[in-house]
Design an enzyme around this catalytic site. Structure first.
Site, PDB file in Angstrom:
ATOM      1  N   LYS A 179     -19.999  -8.302 -11.469  1.00  0.00           N
ATOM      2  CA  LYS A 179     -19.015  -7.530 -12.487  1.00  0.00           C
ATOM      3  C   LYS A 179     -17.794  -8.483 -12.453  1.00  0.00           C
ATOM      4  O   LYS A 179     -17.315  -8.533 -13.471  1.00  0.00           O
ATOM      5  CB  LYS A 179     -18.664  -6.229 -11.428  1.00  0.00           C
ATOM      6  CG  LYS A 179     -19.663  -5.160 -11.331  1.00  0.00           C
ATOM      7  CD  LYS A 179     -19.179  -4.028 -10.707  1.00  0.00           C
ATOM      8  CE  LYS A 179     -18.862  -4.288  -9.218  1.00  0.00           C
ATOM      9  NZ  LYS A 179     -19.718  -4.811  -8.149  1.00  0.00           N
ATOM     10  N   ARG A 225     -16.181   4.339  -7.992  1.00  0.00           N
ATOM     11  CA  ARG A 225     -17.246   4.018  -7.326  1.00  0.00           C
ATOM     12  C   ARG A 225     -17.629   5.390  -6.540  1.00  0.00           C
ATOM     13  O   ARG A 225     -18.498   5.386  -5.608  1.00  0.00           O
ATOM     14  CB  ARG A 225     -16.594   3.363  -5.944  1.00  0.00           C
ATOM     15  CG  ARG A 225     -16.937   1.773  -6.077  1.00  0.00           C
ATOM     16  CD  ARG A 225     -16.184   1.159  -5.005  1.00  0.00           C
ATOM     17  NE  ARG A 225     -16.627  -0.292  -4.511  1.00  0.00           N
ATOM     18  CZ  ARG A 225     -16.460  -1.464  -4.946  1.00  0.00           C
ATOM     19  NH1 ARG A 225     -15.575  -1.448  -5.765  1.00  0.00           N
ATOM     20  NH2 ARG A 225     -16.919  -2.525  -4.442  1.00  0.00           N
ATOM     21  N   ARG A 231     -20.571 -16.514  -1.937  1.00  0.00           N
ATOM     22  CA  ARG A 231     -19.572 -16.340  -2.762  1.00  0.00           C
ATOM     23  C   ARG A 231     -18.171 -17.080  -2.227  1.00  0.00           C
ATOM     24  O   ARG A 231     -17.779 -16.840  -0.930  1.00  0.00           O
ATOM     25  CB  ARG A 231     -18.952 -14.999  -3.189  1.00  0.00           C
ATOM     26  CG  ARG A 231     -17.739 -14.696  -3.794  1.00  0.00           C
ATOM     27  CD  ARG A 231     -17.751 -13.287  -4.620  1.00  0.00           C
ATOM     28  NE  ARG A 231     -17.414 -12.239  -3.584  1.00  0.00           N
ATOM     29  CZ  ARG A 231     -17.839 -10.992  -4.027  1.00  0.00           C
ATOM     30  NH1 ARG A 231     -17.848 -10.657  -5.293  1.00  0.00           N
ATOM     31  NH2 ARG A 231     -17.558  -9.716  -3.059  1.00  0.00           N
ATOM     32  N   ARG A 244     -14.392 -14.430   1.591  1.00  0.00           N
ATOM     33  CA  ARG A 244     -13.748 -13.225   1.948  1.00  0.00           C
ATOM     34  C   ARG A 244     -14.361 -12.646   3.361  1.00  0.00           C
ATOM     35  O   ARG A 244     -15.444 -12.894   3.566  1.00  0.00           O
ATOM     36  CB  ARG A 244     -13.930 -12.146   0.842  1.00  0.00           C
ATOM     37  CG  ARG A 244     -13.105 -12.315  -0.293  1.00  0.00           C
ATOM     38  CD  ARG A 244     -13.502 -11.267  -1.490  1.00  0.00           C
ATOM     39  NE  ARG A 244     -14.033  -9.839  -1.337  1.00  0.00           N
ATOM     40  CZ  ARG A 244     -14.440  -9.275  -1.984  1.00  0.00           C
ATOM     41  NH1 ARG A 244     -14.523  -9.499  -3.279  1.00  0.00           N
ATOM     42  NH2 ARG A 244     -15.114  -7.895  -1.560  1.00  0.00           N
ATOM     43  N   ARG A 254     -21.916  -2.785   2.802  1.00  0.00           N
ATOM     44  CA  ARG A 254     -21.271  -2.352   1.564  1.00  0.00           C
ATOM     45  C   ARG A 254     -22.354  -1.860   0.776  1.00  0.00           C
ATOM     46  O   ARG A 254     -22.403  -0.942  -0.052  1.00  0.00           O
ATOM     47  CB  ARG A 254     -20.794  -3.500   1.212  1.00  0.00           C
ATOM     48  CG  ARG A 254     -19.102  -3.689   1.851  1.00  0.00           C
ATOM     49  CD  ARG A 254     -18.551  -5.132   1.687  1.00  0.00           C
ATOM     50  NE  ARG A 254     -18.287  -5.441   0.330  1.00  0.00           N
ATOM     51  CZ  ARG A 254     -18.386  -6.779   0.024  1.00  0.00           C
ATOM     52  NH1 ARG A 254     -19.069  -7.770   0.808  1.00  0.00           N
ATOM     53  NH2 ARG A 254     -18.268  -7.232  -1.437  1.00  0.00           N
TER      54      ARG A 254
HETATM   55  P1  ADP Z   1     -17.089  -6.325  -4.579  1.00  0.00           P
HETATM   56  O1  ADP Z   1     -16.708  -6.817  -5.970  1.00  0.00           O
HETATM   57  O2  ADP Z   1     -17.738  -7.157  -3.955  1.00  0.00           O
HETATM   58  O3  ADP Z   1     -17.980  -5.295  -4.881  1.00  0.00           O
HETATM   59  P2  ADP Z   1     -14.603  -5.416  -4.468  1.00  0.00           P
HETATM   60  O4  ADP Z   1     -13.580  -6.466  -4.606  1.00  0.00           O
HETATM   61  O5  ADP Z   1     -14.855  -4.398  -5.559  1.00  0.00           O
HETATM   62  O6  ADP Z   1     -15.991  -5.754  -3.896  1.00  0.00           O
HETATM   63  O7  ADP Z   1     -14.028  -4.213  -3.321  1.00  0.00           O
HETATM   64  C1  ADP Z   1     -13.728  -4.735  -2.081  1.00  0.00           C
HETATM   65  C2  ADP Z   1     -13.588  -3.459  -1.135  1.00  0.00           C
HETATM   66  O8  ADP Z   1     -12.473  -2.776  -1.562  1.00  0.00           O
HETATM   67  C3  ADP Z   1     -14.710  -2.430  -1.089  1.00  0.00           C
HETATM   68  O9  ADP Z   1     -15.535  -2.697  -0.182  1.00  0.00           O
HETATM   69  C4  ADP Z   1     -13.658  -0.971  -0.533  1.00  0.00           C
HETATM   70  O10 ADP Z   1     -13.565  -1.107   0.531  1.00  0.00           O
HETATM   71  C5  ADP Z   1     -12.503  -1.459  -1.680  1.00  0.00           C
HETATM   72  N1  ADP Z   1     -12.664  -0.588  -2.705  1.00  0.00           N
HETATM   73  C6  ADP Z   1     -12.543  -1.452  -4.181  1.00  0.00           C
HETATM   74  N2  ADP Z   1     -12.647  -0.499  -4.933  1.00  0.00           N
HETATM   75  C7  ADP Z   1     -12.877   0.779  -4.560  1.00  0.00           C
HETATM   76  C8  ADP Z   1     -12.749   2.171  -4.971  1.00  0.00           C
HETATM   77  N3  ADP Z   1     -13.062   2.092  -6.417  1.00  0.00           N
HETATM   78  N4  ADP Z   1     -13.080   3.178  -4.162  1.00  0.00           N
HETATM   79  C9  ADP Z   1     -12.886   2.703  -2.888  1.00  0.00           C
HETATM   80  N5  ADP Z   1     -12.933   1.613  -2.208  1.00  0.00           N
HETATM   81  C10 ADP Z   1     -12.601   0.584  -3.106  1.00  0.00           C
HETATM   82  P1  ADP Z   2     -19.057  -8.338  -7.950  1.00  0.00           P
HETATM   83  O1  ADP Z   2     -17.768  -8.396  -8.792  1.00  0.00           O
HETATM   84  O2  ADP Z   2     -19.921  -7.600  -8.887  1.00  0.00           O
HETATM   85  O3  ADP Z   2     -19.231  -7.966  -6.783  1.00  0.00           O
HETATM   86  P2  ADP Z   2     -19.249 -11.175  -8.669  1.00  0.00           P
HETATM   87  O4  ADP Z   2     -18.681 -11.524 -10.082  1.00  0.00           O
HETATM   88  O5  ADP Z   2     -18.033 -11.623  -7.677  1.00  0.00           O
HETATM   89  O6  ADP Z   2     -19.899  -9.682  -8.203  1.00  0.00           O
HETATM   90  O7  ADP Z   2     -20.456 -12.211  -8.046  1.00  0.00           O
HETATM   91  C1  ADP Z   2     -21.009 -12.234  -7.125  1.00  0.00           C
HETATM   92  C2  ADP Z   2     -21.451 -13.761  -6.765  1.00  0.00           C
HETATM   93  O8  ADP Z   2     -22.533 -14.097  -7.430  1.00  0.00           O
HETATM   94  C3  ADP Z   2     -20.427 -14.661  -7.024  1.00  0.00           C
HETATM   95  O9  ADP Z   2     -20.322 -15.839  -6.275  1.00  0.00           O
HETATM   96  C4  ADP Z   2     -20.781 -15.175  -8.426  1.00  0.00           C
HETATM   97  O10 ADP Z   2     -20.212 -16.610  -8.764  1.00  0.00           O
HETATM   98  C5  ADP Z   2     -22.263 -15.253  -8.227  1.00  0.00           C
HETATM   99  N1  ADP Z   2     -23.087 -14.611  -9.558  1.00  0.00           N
HETATM  100  C6  ADP Z   2     -22.262 -13.556 -10.443  1.00  0.00           C
HETATM  101  N2  ADP Z   2     -23.419 -13.516 -11.386  1.00  0.00           N
HETATM  102  C7  ADP Z   2     -24.312 -14.401 -11.136  1.00  0.00           C
HETATM  103  C8  ADP Z   2     -25.760 -14.506 -11.561  1.00  0.00           C
HETATM  104  N3  ADP Z   2     -26.108 -13.819 -13.032  1.00  0.00           N
HETATM  105  N4  ADP Z   2     -26.552 -15.371 -11.284  1.00  0.00           N
HETATM  106  C9  ADP Z   2     -26.326 -15.831  -9.796  1.00  0.00           C
HETATM  107  N5  ADP Z   2     -25.097 -15.708  -9.340  1.00  0.00           N
HETATM  108  C10 ADP Z   2     -24.130 -15.102  -9.847  1.00  0.00           C
END
Ligand code: ADP
Ligand code: ADP
Ligand code: ZN
Length: 215
Positions: A13, A88, A127, A160, A171
């Site tokens: 995302k 979420r 990541r 992270r 998660r």
């Molecule tokens: P990822 O990109 O790996 O899915 P995020 O950066 O979006 O993780 O979120 C990291 C953490 O922040 C989540 O595990 C949660 O604890 C919190 N968080 C982010 N967005 C939300 C949301 N919309 N509702 C509740 N918690 C959230």
């Molecule tokens: P999210 O925001 O959904 O948690 P990220 O965009 O941070 O996901 O992506 C998670 C990890 O996977 C990052 O290290 C990113 O560089 C990698 N990544 C994202 N898209 C792809 C893909 N299509 N194939 C392989 N790795 C990816």
């Protein structure tokens, strides 16, 4: 363009949202980035959110709903926005819907990225995130030009705390229990565009742009 990017942690995302931001000139609203900034600054909201984030759980709905409500009122959202990591839960989605109605706005699409669990774990463990601007990289799939340095701002890349395997599994469980119902929620609303997120970053990007052409 008013968009939600939906998908489990690691689906891509943030990566795709960064690309869309540059392409369409609209802001990326990442609740994760906003919460991490609040934790770093030690604000009252950050102090409240930290324990939930460290444990891999969700921050309470009212906190994130408030964040997004405030953010959507800023003038840079007038021409559109990309919500990344919000909503979420079903109550968050309902609150967003009410909020957009009040603002006289409507979503154009909800793009869902579908990725297998083992690929998610591999993506999240590899990541690396910029300490300064929050941009994400991957040690193998999207490496920075210079080791451990952000291409965008020169900041230091770190892992992270919640990108450790144990927290990742937690998660992913939370996603399955609380967030995955939103796929049907938005399909029922006629907004869902499901994409195969297993392909390479640029292939997913192309599919996404093609899907958005149609909305
Ligand atoms: P990822 O990109 O790996 O899915 P995020 O950066 O979006 O993780 O979120 C990291 C953490 O922040 C989540 O595990 C949660 O604890 C919190 N968080 C982010 N967005 C939300 C949301 N919309 N509702 C509740 N918690 C959230
Ligand atoms: P999210 O925001 O959904 O948690 P990220 O965009 O941070 O996901 O992506 C998670 C990890 O996977 C990052 O290290 C990113 O560089 C990698 N990544 C994202 N898209 C792809 C893909 N299509 N194939 C392989 N790795 C990816
Ligand atoms: Zn950076």
């Amino acid at each position: 363009m008013k968009l939600i990017l939906l998908g489990p942690p690691g689906a891509g995302k943030g990566t795709q949202a960064t690309m869309l931001t540059e392409k369409f000139g609209i802001p990326q609203i990442s609740t994760g980035d906003i919460l991490r900034a609040a934790v770093k600054e030690g604000t009252p909201m950050g102090l409240k959110a930290k324990s939930f984030m460290d444990a891999g759980g969700l921050v309470p709905d009212e906190v994130v709903i408030g964040i997004v409500k405030e953010r959507l009122q800023k003038p840079d959202c007038d021409t559109g926005f990309i919500l990344d990591g919000f909503p979420r839960t079903v109550p968050q989605a309902d609150a967003l819907s009410d909020n957009l109605k009040d603002l006289g706005k409507e979503l154009d699409a909800v793009v869902s990225l579908e990725v297998d669990v083992e690929a998610l774990v591999e993506r999240l463990t590899g990541r690396r995130t910029c300490k300064e601007c929050g941009r994400g990289f991957h040690i193998s799939f999207d490496p920075p030009k210079v080791d451990a340095v952000c291409d965008a701002c020169g900041g230091e890349l770190i892992q992270r705390d919640d990108d450790k395997e144990e927290t990742i599994r937690k998660r992913l469980d939370v996603y399955n229990e609380q967030t995955s119902p939103l796929v049907d929620y938005y399909a029922d609303a006629g907004l869902l565009q499901a994409l195969d997120g297993m392909q390479q970053i640029d292939v997913v990007q192309k599919q996404m742009l093609d899907a958005l052409q149609a909305v």
